[in-house]
Design a protein around this motif. Structure first.
Motif, short mmCIF file in Angstrom:
data_model
loop_
_atom_site.label_atom_id
_atom_site.label_comp_id
_atom_site.label_asym_id
_atom_site.label_seq_id
_atom_site.Cartn_x
_atom_site.Cartn_y
_atom_site.Cartn_z
N ASN A 1 -0.18 4.35 3.92
CA ASN A 1 0.52 4.99 2.81
C ASN A 1 0.14 6.46 2.70
O ASN A 1 -0.99 6.85 2.97
CB ASN A 1 0.19 4.29 1.50
N ASN A 2 1.10 7.29 2.31
CA ASN A 2 0.82 8.69 2.03
C ASN A 2 1.57 9.09 0.77
O ASN A 2 2.15 8.24 0.08
CB ASN A 2 1.14 9.58 3.23
N ARG A 3 1.61 10.37 0.47
CA ARG A 3 2.20 10.80 -0.80
C ARG A 3 3.71 10.53 -0.89
O ARG A 3 4.23 10.26 -1.97
CB ARG A 3 1.91 12.28 -1.02
N ILE A 4 4.41 10.62 0.24
CA ILE A 4 5.85 10.37 0.22
C ILE A 4 6.15 8.88 0.07
O ILE A 4 7.00 8.48 -0.74
CB ILE A 4 6.52 10.93 1.50
N THR A 5 5.46 8.05 0.83
CA THR A 5 5.72 6.60 0.72
C THR A 5 5.34 6.09 -0.67
O THR A 5 6.02 5.24 -1.24
CB THR A 5 4.95 5.82 1.80
N SER A 6 4.27 6.63 -1.24
CA SER A 6 3.86 6.22 -2.58
C SER A 6 4.84 6.70 -3.64
O SER A 6 5.17 5.97 -4.58
CB SER A 6 2.46 6.76 -2.89
N LYS B 1 8.28 2.24 3.02
CA LYS B 1 7.30 1.90 4.06
C LYS B 1 6.95 3.09 4.94
O LYS B 1 5.79 3.32 5.28
CB LYS B 1 7.84 0.76 4.92
N TYR B 2 7.97 3.83 5.36
CA TYR B 2 7.77 4.98 6.26
C TYR B 2 8.21 6.28 5.57
O TYR B 2 9.22 6.28 4.84
CB TYR B 2 8.59 4.81 7.54
N PRO B 3 7.53 7.39 5.82
CA PRO B 3 7.92 8.66 5.20
C PRO B 3 9.07 9.33 5.96
O PRO B 3 8.97 10.45 6.46
CB PRO B 3 6.63 9.49 5.28
N ILE B 4 10.17 8.58 6.05
CA ILE B 4 11.36 9.03 6.77
C ILE B 4 12.55 8.95 5.81
O ILE B 4 12.86 7.89 5.28
CB ILE B 4 11.64 8.14 8.00
#
Length: 317
Positions: free
Chosen positions: A3-8, A13-16
């Protein structure tokens, strides 16, 4: 991928994120990207208000995952568009082509997360002042509407990161896992991908347009119409008309007259490859197939992870 800031932020699931592209980003594409773990966006720029409501409702029926709507703020029916988004319970809106202060607080008051698309660090600061939840920094390589600064993504991302600490998505020239890894190495938290998703089975663009895109080589697209609204175009007869007019010093009004109405619909949606406005990014010269969204996302994530492993084995200098 952890997890990162975008997914959170978006609950994905993916920051795409799939870009909100005119005549490409209907509910089928948005739902497909969301179902594969990314964030699909419906592009409001080519939809009348009632048609947007239909696409939102269809998308809600096709996925139980988060999705959003991209809204160009220069849209003539902006009040109606925003009303429908709020009424339909959309939880994520990406705004572009305008002042981020215009709608951010209003949307956030309804529990909507807001990201804004910019092309310079100057506007990144304005986004932070406006209180947006995330920023999309879009480089010169991108298709569709673009910035007049002509700053490449590789230069833009670290510049934006230097002045802004908001969750940051890189856009422009990204369509592979390697490109995603490079963007994140420069400071992005994720990526917004347009052209690669425009050339998929689920994209609402015409088959003629998709086939023209996969035949493109380096240099076959050019940033044009800078006096009107900078747009990256495939070189065709319409582009030649624009270029000839610009070479003669055409005014903004004269260029608007050449552009007319419905030019992008004619090219992208209806498949007129001669007189249509054909918008696509530079990454198209690397694309030679028209796969499903599932195959695209799987390829991006696999390549990202493989390249990350390959870099780690090279060791430190």
């Amino acid at each position: 991928m952890s997890n990162n800031r975008i997914t959170s932020l978006f609950g994905i699931k993916y920051p795409i994120i799939s870009g909100g592209m005119v005549w490409c980003s209907g509910w089928r594409l948005a739902a497909a990207v969301s179902n594969e773990g990314g964030l699909g966006l419906i592009g409001a720029g080519s939809l009348h208000p009632d048609n947007l409501r239909y696409h939102i409702q269809q998308c809600k029926a096709a996925t139980d995952k988060p999705f959003g709507v991209n809204v160009p703020l220069m849209y003539p029916e902006i009040e109606s568009i925003m009303k429908i988004i709020i009424e339909e319970g959309v939880k994520i809106v990406f705004t572009s082509a305008g002042n981020p202060k215009a709608w951010t607080k209003e949307l956030q008051s309804h529990g909507i997360k807001v990201a804004h698309v910019i092309s310079s660090s100057k506007f990144a600061i304005k986004c932070q002042e406006a209180g947006v939840d995330a920023i999309v920094a879009e480089g010169f390589e991108a298709g569709g509407h673009n910035g007049r600064e002509e700053t490449t993504t590789m230069v833009l991302i670290p510049q934006v990161r230097k002045v802004c600490d908001l969750p940051l998505l890189a856009a422009g020239g990204i369509g592979t896992g390697s490109g995603m890894l490079a963007a994140m190495a420069l400071g992005a938290d994720g990526v917004q991908i347009g052209s690669r998703f425009a050339i998929t089975e689920e994209s609402s663009a015409s088959e003629e347009f998709k086939k023209a895109c996969i035949a493109l080589k380096e240099g076959d697209t050019v940033l044009s119409l800078k006096k009107v609204s900078p747009t990256r175009l495939i070189k065709n007869e319409f582009y030649n008309q624009v270029q000839a007019a610009e070479d003669k010093g055409a005014t903004t009004e004269e260029l608007r007259e050449i552009l007319g109405r419905g030019r992008a619909k004619k090219g992208i949606f209806e498949g007129d490859l001669v007189e249509g406005e054909l918008e696509i990014g530079q990454i198209s010269s690397l694309i030679d197939d028209i796969p499903s969204v599932a195959k695209v996302v799987d390829s991006i994530i696999s390549e990202y992870n493989n390249q990350l492993d390959a870099i780690s084995t090279k060791g430190k200098f």
